[in-house]
Structure formats: structure tokens, C-alpha cells
Design an enzyme around this catalytic site. Sequence first.
Site, short mmCIF file in Angstrom:
data_model
loop_
_atom_site.label_atom_id
_atom_site.label_comp_id
_atom_site.label_asym_id
_atom_site.label_seq_id
_atom_site.Cartn_x
_atom_site.Cartn_y
_atom_site.Cartn_z
N GLY A 90 0.83 -1.21 0.00
CA GLY A 90 0.00 0.00 0.00
C GLY A 90 0.86 1.24 0.00
O GLY A 90 2.08 1.19 0.19
N LYS A 113 4.54 12.02 -3.35
CA LYS A 113 5.37 10.92 -2.83
C LYS A 113 6.31 11.49 -1.77
O LYS A 113 7.08 12.40 -2.06
CB LYS A 113 6.16 10.31 -4.00
CG LYS A 113 7.03 9.12 -3.61
CD LYS A 113 7.55 8.43 -4.86
CE LYS A 113 8.54 7.33 -4.53
NZ LYS A 113 9.05 6.66 -5.74
N ARG A 176 3.98 13.31 -8.52
CA ARG A 176 4.08 12.35 -9.62
C ARG A 176 2.79 12.35 -10.42
O ARG A 176 1.71 12.43 -9.85
CB ARG A 176 4.37 10.98 -9.03
CG ARG A 176 4.54 9.90 -10.05
CD ARG A 176 5.36 8.77 -9.49
NE ARG A 176 4.58 7.90 -8.61
CZ ARG A 176 5.11 6.77 -8.08
NH1 ARG A 176 6.36 6.46 -8.29
NH2 ARG A 176 4.37 6.02 -7.32
N ARG A 183 -1.70 -1.20 -10.05
CA ARG A 183 -0.53 -2.08 -10.20
C ARG A 183 -0.97 -3.53 -10.30
O ARG A 183 -2.10 -3.86 -9.90
CB ARG A 183 0.36 -1.93 -8.94
CG ARG A 183 0.78 -0.51 -8.68
CD ARG A 183 1.01 -0.28 -7.17
NE ARG A 183 1.17 1.14 -6.87
CZ ARG A 183 2.33 1.77 -6.76
NH1 ARG A 183 3.45 1.08 -6.89
NH2 ARG A 183 2.38 3.05 -6.52
N ASP A 252 4.34 -5.07 -7.28
CA ASP A 252 3.73 -3.79 -6.89
C ASP A 252 4.33 -2.64 -7.69
O ASP A 252 3.79 -1.54 -7.69
CB ASP A 252 3.91 -3.53 -5.40
CG ASP A 252 5.35 -3.68 -4.95
OD1 ASP A 252 5.90 -4.78 -5.11
OD2 ASP A 252 5.93 -2.69 -4.47
N ASP A 262 7.75 3.76 -10.29
CA ASP A 262 8.54 3.55 -9.07
C ASP A 262 10.03 3.48 -9.35
O ASP A 262 10.65 2.41 -9.37
CB ASP A 262 8.06 2.32 -8.28
CG ASP A 262 6.95 2.71 -7.33
OD1 ASP A 262 6.55 3.90 -7.35
OD2 ASP A 262 6.47 1.85 -6.58
P1 AMP Z 1 9.18 0.68 -3.08
O1 AMP Z 1 10.37 -0.16 -2.76
O2 AMP Z 1 9.48 2.14 -3.19
O3 AMP Z 1 8.40 0.15 -4.21
O4 AMP Z 1 8.24 0.59 -1.79
C1 AMP Z 1 7.74 -0.61 -1.28
C2 AMP Z 1 6.75 -0.32 -0.20
O5 AMP Z 1 7.36 0.34 0.90
C3 AMP Z 1 5.58 0.57 -0.61
O6 AMP Z 1 4.44 0.09 0.05
C4 AMP Z 1 6.00 1.92 -0.10
O7 AMP Z 1 4.89 2.75 0.13
C5 AMP Z 1 6.70 1.55 1.19
N1 AMP Z 1 7.68 2.55 1.62
C6 AMP Z 1 8.87 2.83 1.04
N2 AMP Z 1 9.50 3.79 1.73
C7 AMP Z 1 8.71 4.14 2.76
C8 AMP Z 1 8.82 5.07 3.84
N3 AMP Z 1 9.87 5.86 4.00
N4 AMP Z 1 7.78 5.14 4.72
C9 AMP Z 1 6.71 4.34 4.58
N5 AMP Z 1 6.56 3.46 3.61
C10 AMP Z 1 7.53 3.34 2.70
MG MG Z 2 6.80 0.64 -5.11
#
Ligand code: AMP
Ligand code: MG
Length: 487
Positions: A90, A113, A176, A183, A252, A262
Site C-alpha cells: 500500500g 510521494k 508524480r 498495479r 507492486d 517507481d
Molecule cells: P518501493 O520499494 O518504493 O516500491 O516501496 C515498497 C513499499 O514500501 C511501498 O508500500 C511503499 O509505500 C513503502 N515505503 C517505502 N519507503 C517508505 C517510507 N519511508 N515510509 C513508509 N513506507 C515506505
Molecule cells: Mg513501489
Amino acid sequence: MGKVLNKTGWNLDNSYSRLPNVFYTQLNPTPVISPNLIILNEMLAKSLGLNSKALRSKIGIFAGSDIPDGSLPLAQAYAGHQFGHFTMLGDGRAILLGEQITPQGTRYDIQLKGSGRTPYSRGGDGRAALGPMLREYIISEAMHALGIPTTRSLAVVTTGEVVIRETDLPGAILTRVASSHIRVGTFQYASVWGTTEELKALADYTIHRHFPEIDQVENRYLSLLREVIKRQASLIAKWQLVGFIHGVMNTDNMAISGETIDYGPCAFMDTYDLATVFSSIDRHGRYAYGNQPSIAGWNLARFAETLLPLLHENAERAVNLAQDEISRFMDLYKKNWLAGMRAKLGLFNEEKEDESLMDELLTLMEKNRADYTNTFLALTFDRYKNMDLFVTKEYAEWQLRWQARLKRQKKSTEAVKKLMRERNPALIPRNHRVEEALEAAVERGDYRVMEKLLHALSNPYAHSAEQAEYATLPPPSACQYKTYCGT
Ligand code: AMP
Ligand code: MG
């Protein structure tokens, strides 16, 4: 009569919020201390029907401190296979403000973001750092200019707050723009945690939003699968053709729209090598350059699984239908790739031996550690200098074969050269140049290096004088360039 637009031009709808409640949580972004606009994409703003001058006077919107008229902010729920392991995810640090309807009537998600914690944040702080947000801005805009479907970047603001990573970093928020943020993982979420009715609502919404042409066909959900496969086959071929490595092709991070989404540890390959991996967390090379097509196929199989209950009432029949579609992905991908590679080599027509001609060149590039982008530039402009590849006997033989092939198609040299210029970029966002721009921006508050880079990247097929310096390779280094997650 249309709505009377405000001065800024925001014209937001919230169709996602009309999906069943399981798909999102309504909440506002968390306001920040002191937002400061770092970069605004004026061309993109204009195409969205937004007024840049008015936007600049209301930057609180890009920081999550102000909510634009018509917005109904929400965080989206989704799941995903991360490096093969299934989890609930999520929007942990993103908020969808709504969907901007452009003057042409096109719908785009506007998402912040780095906008604070949500119920999906798990252990995370909901925030993002300036460097990675500018990196997403640079690379997504470069991808767009290269002609590759992608989410776009409208603005980056700093928050005036510190985010704690390995060190303290300046906090930032990226705005963004995407055709949507649906997804493969959104479908996986619906399939595991939703009812069949909810899954159907998501599939219908997706068809309505991205594939309206299949609305009336006989098995619309099978057509949905087919169309998503087609778009991914085209997208991944485009990545391979420019040497783009996504780095985290988790389910995702695969958009149903067929846009690249992403930007985390992604990077462009310099030396041609199928095993290239930049991401520090990808220890086994699951998402290596050469694996991207098969990983896309794997992700699409996960997508197909979610659709099974909608494909046929008979479970076995549903599986067969899905498998038939999935089995076509590799061929489709290959067709797209061959077409793109033909153009890179100046070929207008098809011959059976083309694939072996291409494979031979790539094998020679790999053997001689040739730079991927610059090899094709050399071929385009007959600049066979400074590369080990071009002094080998094997290359000379290959070149004769290629020249003979070009002759057989009976096209003028000008036409061949024009096609090659249009399909071989003068530059890619090379890692050392992106790092140099980010360092100047983040460490010294100097944005000129980034602006110059963005300008050169904005028309990669121009082959202008200012672009020549960006073809220079990084100095040889003892350690391979690494990208990091936890951004
Ligand atoms: P990503 O690797 O950017 O695709 O993120 C994977 C998941 O981790 C997604 O659900 C993001 O929303 C969550 N996420 C990444 N960084 C953070 C953060 N600093 N705080 C909270 N959720 C995060
Ligand atoms: Mg992601």
C-alpha cells in the site's frame, strides 16, 4: 457547460474514491514545516492545463500543506511479490490527491510521494529525501523524452524537515503524474483480501480507464489480460533497447497502464552485459538487465492468477485461458525487441537472419566490454574511434555482413542514417552524470548542473553539440556503481 476552472487550472476528479472502500484509506497528507519549491516541470504543467505562475504562488499543494479544490486525498491499498515473496503493501508514503482532467479530457493521477505516514506505512516514516526524489525526476523525464511510457514528475519541494536514513538528509516531496497507479499488486490485493465482486469492480474500473475499446467484447477480462500483456511486452522491449534497468521489478512496481513506475534503484547500463545489476539489495541478480523480460512474464502470470475467477466459471478452463495468453508474452516481447533493434541498425524490412546479425553484434559487444549506447552512436555516425570493439577482426567481419544487409534493402544511405539517428539516443542519464547533478543540488544547493543535464536529456535524438559531452564514459573505477533502496 464545463466547470469554471480556478486560476491554477486544477480540474480534479476522484474516480478512484468511488471504488469499494477496501481499495483505499481516505486521509490528508501530513503538512510540513517550510516547503520550498526546487523544481517545477512547466511543460508538463501546461499539458495538464495548469498555470505555472499560479502554481508557484501556491506551493503548499506540492508539500501536502494545502489541498487543491476538488481533491479527495487518499492512500491506495495494494499488495505485491517483493523479490518473490508476497506481502501486503500500500501507499506507505504517498497520497493520491485526485485525477487531473486535462483540457483534452485525459485523466492523470496526481500523487504526492513522501507526504507522510499512512495506515500502510508499516515501520516507515512516510517521508522521502531530496536526492532520490530529484533522481526520480531526472530519470522519469529522461525516459519520457526517450519515448518510453512512464509516470512523469511535475514538481519537487523540500519540506524543511530532516529525514533520517544512514545519515540525516533533507526531506522532499515529489509530485508524480501517472495514467493511473493501478498495479499488478492492486489486483493481487483484491484477489487475496477482497471479494469477487470487489475484484470485478477493480477490473471494470481498469477497463473503463485504460482499455475502453474492450468494454463490449465477449470475454472482457480475458481481453484485459491480453492488453496488459501487450503493453508490458512493448514496454520491456523499450527498456532493453536503451539499456534501462528498473532494479525492483516487484509486482507492486508494475503498472497495469504499461508505464514505467517507481524509480528506486534503477540505472542505465554503460558496458553491455546481461548480468548488469546496480541495486545493492538485489544480491542474486533477480532483476539483472538480461532477466527483465522473463521477470515481466513472471509478474504477468501473477496478474493472470488474480483474474482467474473472472475468466471462466470452470476453474480448469479459466487456467487454460490464462496460460494461453501468458505463453504469448515472450514472443510478443521478442517481436517488439526485434523491430526496435532493426531500427537501431537502420533496417527497414525484415529478413530471417536479422536476429543472428543482432546476436552476433551483442556477443562482440559483451566480449569487448563495449559501451551499449556509444556502440550504436558510433554505428550511426561512422565514428569508429576509441573503442576496442572496432579494431577486432570479428567486428570487421560483422560490419561487412551488416553493410551487405543494408544494401539488400535498397534504401538510401540518408534514409538509413535518419532512422538510426531517430532510434539511437545521443545520451542516456549516465550514473556518474546523474550523481554529479544530485551532489551539486543536495550538497551545495546548486541546481545548475541538474538543469543543464535535464536540458540535454529533454531531446535525446537531437544529437546536438551540447549533448556530445554526455557521451563521455565514467572514469574506470574499482567498484561497480551501486544504487540503494530505503530512499
Ligand atoms: P518501493 O520499494 O518504493 O516500491 O516501496 C515498497 C513499499 O514500501 C511501498 O508500500 C511503499 O509505500 C513503502 N515505503 C517505502 N519507503 C517508505 C517510507 N519511508 N515510509 C513508509 N513506507 C515506505
Ligand atoms: Mg513501489
